[in-house]
Write an enzyme that holds these catalytic residues in place. Sequence first.
Site, short mmCIF file in Angstrom:
data_model
loop_
_atom_site.label_atom_id
_atom_site.label_comp_id
_atom_site.label_asym_id
_atom_site.label_seq_id
_atom_site.Cartn_x
_atom_site.Cartn_y
_atom_site.Cartn_z
N THR A 1 38.02 19.95 17.84
CA THR A 1 39.46 19.64 17.69
C THR A 1 40.30 20.62 18.50
O THR A 1 39.95 21.79 18.63
CB THR A 1 39.91 19.72 16.22
OG1 THR A 1 39.59 21.02 15.72
CG2 THR A 1 39.24 18.66 15.38
N ASN B 1 43.83 22.45 18.44
CA ASN B 1 44.90 22.79 17.50
C ASN B 1 46.21 22.89 18.28
O ASN B 1 46.27 23.54 19.32
CB ASN B 1 44.60 24.15 16.85
CG ASN B 1 43.33 24.09 16.05
OD1 ASN B 1 43.33 23.73 14.88
ND2 ASN B 1 42.21 24.39 16.70
N GLU C 1 45.78 19.04 14.25
CA GLU C 1 44.49 19.15 14.96
C GLU C 1 44.12 17.79 15.48
O GLU C 1 44.09 16.82 14.71
CB GLU C 1 43.39 19.49 13.97
CG GLU C 1 43.29 20.93 13.57
CD GLU C 1 42.07 21.09 12.68
OE1 GLU C 1 40.96 21.19 13.22
OE2 GLU C 1 42.25 21.08 11.45
C1 LIG Z 1 40.10 13.19 12.03
C2 LIG Z 1 40.18 14.36 11.11
C3 LIG Z 1 40.33 14.15 9.75
C4 LIG Z 1 40.39 15.21 8.86
N1 LIG Z 1 40.54 14.97 7.53
C5 LIG Z 1 40.56 16.01 6.67
C6 LIG Z 1 40.73 15.78 5.27
O1 LIG Z 1 40.91 14.65 4.79
N2 LIG Z 1 40.69 16.86 4.43
C7 LIG Z 1 40.53 18.13 4.92
O2 LIG Z 1 40.50 19.04 4.13
N3 LIG Z 1 40.43 18.38 6.24
C8 LIG Z 1 40.44 17.36 7.12
N4 LIG Z 1 40.32 17.60 8.46
C9 LIG Z 1 40.37 18.99 8.93
C10 LIG Z 1 39.01 19.60 9.05
O3 LIG Z 1 38.75 20.19 7.82
C11 LIG Z 1 39.11 20.63 10.18
O4 LIG Z 1 39.12 19.95 11.40
C12 LIG Z 1 37.97 21.61 10.13
O5 LIG Z 1 38.26 22.41 9.04
C13 LIG Z 1 37.86 22.43 11.38
O6 LIG Z 1 38.97 23.26 11.53
P1 LIG Z 1 39.07 24.44 12.62
O7 LIG Z 1 38.09 24.14 13.72
O8 LIG Z 1 40.47 24.36 13.15
O9 LIG Z 1 38.80 25.70 11.90
C14 LIG Z 1 40.28 16.55 9.35
C15 LIG Z 1 40.14 16.75 10.73
C16 LIG Z 1 40.09 15.68 11.61
C17 LIG Z 1 39.94 15.93 13.07
#
Ligand SMILES: Cc1cc2nc3c(=O)[nH]c(=O)nc-3n(C[C@H](O)[C@H](O)[C@H](O)COP(=O)(O)O)c2cc1C
Length: 303
Positions: free
Chosen positions: A188, A190, A238
Amino acid sequence: MFVACIGTFDGVHAGHRKIIDEAVNLSKNLKANSIAISMIYPWQYYFPNFPGLIYPVSQRIELILDTGIEDVITVNMAEIKDIEPEDYISSLLSQGLKGLVVGEDFTFGKNARGDVKMLSRMAADYGFELKTIPKQTYQSKRISSSWIREAIARGDIKLAGKLLQRPYHIFGQVYRDQGLGGKLGFPTANISRGEDKLVHPRSGVYIVRSIIDNETVFGLLNVGFRPTINPSEEVKYEVYYLDFEKELYSKVIEMDLLEYLRPELKFNTLDDLIKAIKRDERIARAWIAKHLSNQGEKEIENF
Ligand SMILES: Cc1cc2nc3c(=O)[nH]c(=O)nc-3n(C[C@H](O)[C@H](O)[C@H](O)COP(=O)(O)O)c2cc1C
Ligand SMILES: Nc1ncnc2c1ncn2[C@@H]1O[C@H](COP(=O)(O)OP(=O)(O)OP(=O)(O)O)[C@@H](O)[C@H]1O
């Protein structure tokens, strides 16, 4: 010599476009320059329950200039809120005002005493042209920046796109975070949206479209607090672009929000989160395939 239109113009919505277009037309008739006078912040900005601007001020200026008007002047609300409306118009007249375009319900100056009635009187007395524009509506309701902010905040980006006459978009710089997404199988980017106080779209997952290095790419944007892992105190943005592997750090990217898929959820396990994102991806791919036009061009219908 110039023709001006006045307002905040946050979002540059269908009503604003009408006002700006009329100012451009009038300026051609009067052989004068055309100028938009844009209040940097609306009055509500200074109150705690203000949801945030639709677009950053710098982007608003770009959108206004894209309409074909020649110049944008920004004015701080503090500069004119205590000024007598007659004095404000007199100062514009001394700078060469020849024509003015405003909405029929426009008010300005001390105690909002400046209105169309007052402007008509001044136009007759001082010999400038005044054009008032009837309210532009959608489904019988006056189009306004406030309505659009409220639609964005509740995730109705379809409505916001209709009122804005183009998809609602967000833009910002990609910054380095923990990079956990890549390890989970979905890298992802940010996004930091900058300093202006901007309205947050309803938290959840959106299908988005960006143009990166002249190529159209689609992605899944998560807006929210990441409650499952690494919870955040502030709203995070993200995006996981599909079929895309280029380095994005520090790039400024812009994305059109096309469809709201689901709210952000707190999952019990990482596995459940990964499953949910895989499902989002399947839904998004089907949605994109359905909405791409048949001519092979990557265009989304209805936008
Ligand atoms: C398409 C998508 C859907 C997501 N849905 C959720 C969600 O429903 N609940 C949640 O806690 N995090 C959700 N996330 C966030 C992820 O937890 C997050 O991308 C992951 O923690 C990695 O974060 P980092 O690489 O910025 O640390 C989602 C991320 C993406 C890309
Ligand atoms: N729907 C509309 N139809 C016609 N004129 C409009 C419409 N909305 C705004 N205007 C006019 O456009 C100019 C800029 O409007 P402004 O940005 O201040 O208002 P707004 O969109 O109603 O925002 P807010 O909801 O924050 O009050 C003003 O002259 C205003 O009267």
